[in-house]
Design an enzyme around this catalytic site. Sequence first.
Site, PDB file in Angstrom:
ATOM      1  CE  LYS A  28    -119.706 -18.945  20.095  1.00 31.19           C
ATOM      2  NZ  LYS A  28    -118.701 -19.845  21.998  1.00 31.19           N
ATOM      3  CB  THR A  29    -119.885 -16.494  25.693  1.00 26.60           C
ATOM      4  OG1 THR A  29    -119.188 -16.690  24.587  1.00 26.60           O
ATOM      5  CG2 THR A  29    -119.541 -17.064  27.419  1.00 26.60           C
ATOM      6  NE  ARG A  70    -112.785 -14.292  13.840  1.00 20.88           N
ATOM      7  CZ  ARG A  70    -113.414 -14.516  14.869  1.00 20.88           C
ATOM      8  NH1 ARG A  70    -113.905 -14.768  15.855  1.00 20.88           N
ATOM      9  NH2 ARG A  70    -115.700 -15.557  13.858  1.00 20.88           N
ATOM     10  CD  GLN A 119    -118.310 -17.843  14.133  1.00 22.47           C
ATOM     11  OE1 GLN A 119    -117.202 -17.727  15.101  1.00 22.47           O
ATOM     12  NE2 GLN A 119    -119.102 -17.217  14.930  1.00 22.47           N
ATOM     13  CG  ASP A 153    -120.605 -22.269  23.655  1.00 20.79           C
ATOM     14  OD1 ASP A 153    -120.619 -22.233  22.169  1.00 20.79           O
ATOM     15  OD2 ASP A 153    -119.090 -21.882  23.955  1.00 20.79           O
ATOM     16  CD  GLU A 154    -117.901 -22.002  19.628  1.00 21.87           C
ATOM     17  OE1 GLU A 154    -118.200 -21.985  18.411  1.00 21.87           O
ATOM     18  OE2 GLU A 154    -117.156 -21.331  20.098  1.00 21.87           O
TER      19      GLU A 154
END
Length: 644
Positions: free
Chosen positions: A36-37, A559, A252, A221-222
């Site tokens: 995503k980044t 993770r 998330q 973002d997020e």
Amino acid sequence: MVAVPLSLEKLNAEQKKAVIHTDGPAIVLAGAGSGKTTALTYRAAWLLEQGEEIYPENLLIVTFTNKAAHEIRDRIEALTGLTLPLCGTFHSICAKLLRFHGKSIGIHPSFTIYDANDQLSLIKSIYKKHGFDTSATNPQSVKAAISKAKNELEGPSDFERKAVSQFQQFAATIYRAYELELKKARALDFDDLLLKAIALLRTDEAVRTSWQQRVKHVLIDEYQDTNAAQYELSKLLTHPQNNLFVVGDFSQSIYSWRGADYRNMLALKTDYPDCKEYRLEQNYRSTQVILDAATNIVSKNTQHPILALWTENTDQTKITKYTAQTGEGEAAYVLRCIDSIQTKYELHDIAILYRTNAQSRLFEDALLNAGLPYQLIGGTKFYDRKEIKDVLAYARIIANSDDTVGKSRASKLGKRRLAAVEEHREMLEKLQETEHPGNVIKKILEISEYLKKYKSEQEEDKSRLENIQELLNVASQFTSLTQFLENISLVQDNQFADSAGKKTHRGVNLLSLHGAKGLEFKIVFLVGLEEELLPHSRSLLDPDQMEEERRLCYVGMTRAREKLYLTLAMSRYMFGSRGNKLPSRFLRDVPSELVEVIEEPGEYTLQPFMTSKPIGNRRTLIVDDDMLEDVLSGKLSIDAFIDS
């Protein structure tokens, strides 16, 4: 404008579609480990290269942490050779806005920003000024209530009007006084930065128009972590062009307790009917086995979309599910596994993830005793936590009346509390001769009224109370108070460990599931997969909270890059005695073909939905669907269920 022509060859097809999105609102649903980044930074670089009259100062890029903001800024600079002046957290962007334009709503340009400690100190000074009792209503709880109100765009009058309980009415009184004191001090707290920026943009048309003309594209973002104030701010800054590009993942969203609301992503479709949606489902982190297991768990949620993650990674290593007889057995198994893989992996490649911070104690003790270094990420080591040191100070002065350090700490917790303990010294000294240390400490807590410092409805206080309960669990396993205190000192000082040559390496990572978001590790142990731990007991009767617990489990599992262990215990110390536990309902959602099952030999095993005969010397519990659902819903206690 761009130093070298921007190449999109490194992007997959869906990332590329999102990056070259034309004008107008867009939402990018980006799964765990989906890059995503990369999509966000390439989007900014593409706008700077392709956009007509788009300069660095025309882009506003917002994220939630300074670390993420620095990473995004650096990556865009590497792609474009340009520095973005408006790339930062919501709070830093709002502080900049208020420094330049705050005068129009009465904010001096040189205002001071109060951090969490400053806020608490100010609230305590208000208590002192008005003669309020801190033991009656915890200042930390009041601070949290004020913060929540501000994040929901409620001023003192709004908050007071909605106040129902006695606590809320008291908090409203403090809120009003707190705002007056902030104004006198020419200060804003962190929540004010958002609240005042919104007020400025709403009331000052010239400032609003100036910023809206300057900011041609807003990238956030997020987005699943935004609260009401941040959502409103994003709408104000994007009008009238509505060039809003947000990245987020419903699965998330795990921070509802601090105001985050994933429904803001759903609201975008209502507020921006022409909003274009892109999905990033290719995962670059985990194996397909891990992704399938995690997706099966979170896909039971019904209130939000679920992404179908896939990967080109062909590794078919199964997930290991280990059932221990006790919490201590679970920790011992994790340590055996770590020991067996040390030749292949560095210790810092390994993470132990847990639902509550109190769970770290067993693993900290086990690692210390084994001489293995560890680092507690985003938290304080168990025996260094304030509430633990407080309770131990009381215990120390009963075990040794000449302990000046213990007495000094206890006196700072309240002279009346200390006086009450001293008044009952003779009784407590006799009690420690006949009772285990856990019961002695319980009595000390009762006499001192120490637990009244904390309110169970506040998230931070809940964690502190859980830590104190874990300390009582430890104490209950010793025969004397002196022996218990001595053991803690030795563990803290690492006297049990043969640590020669092992301290040069970064250690095993210990962290909560909430703290693990955004991180990744080659090996992950997700521990404590039991009803009342994961999912947590507070979520059992709340459908919304249960969905968040599923998302939390999903975050923990994703993770892991190479190997995932899911562990649980059939019994744990709870409230000073050993209690039976049930496997987490989430384990039932993991397809059996993805899992290697290992069970520690012991007294019994639990096999839901199966008819079975005894195995060896164990008792096999035969459970039907209705009985198990009664336990999972809280209608039937676990111990009553075991007895039946």
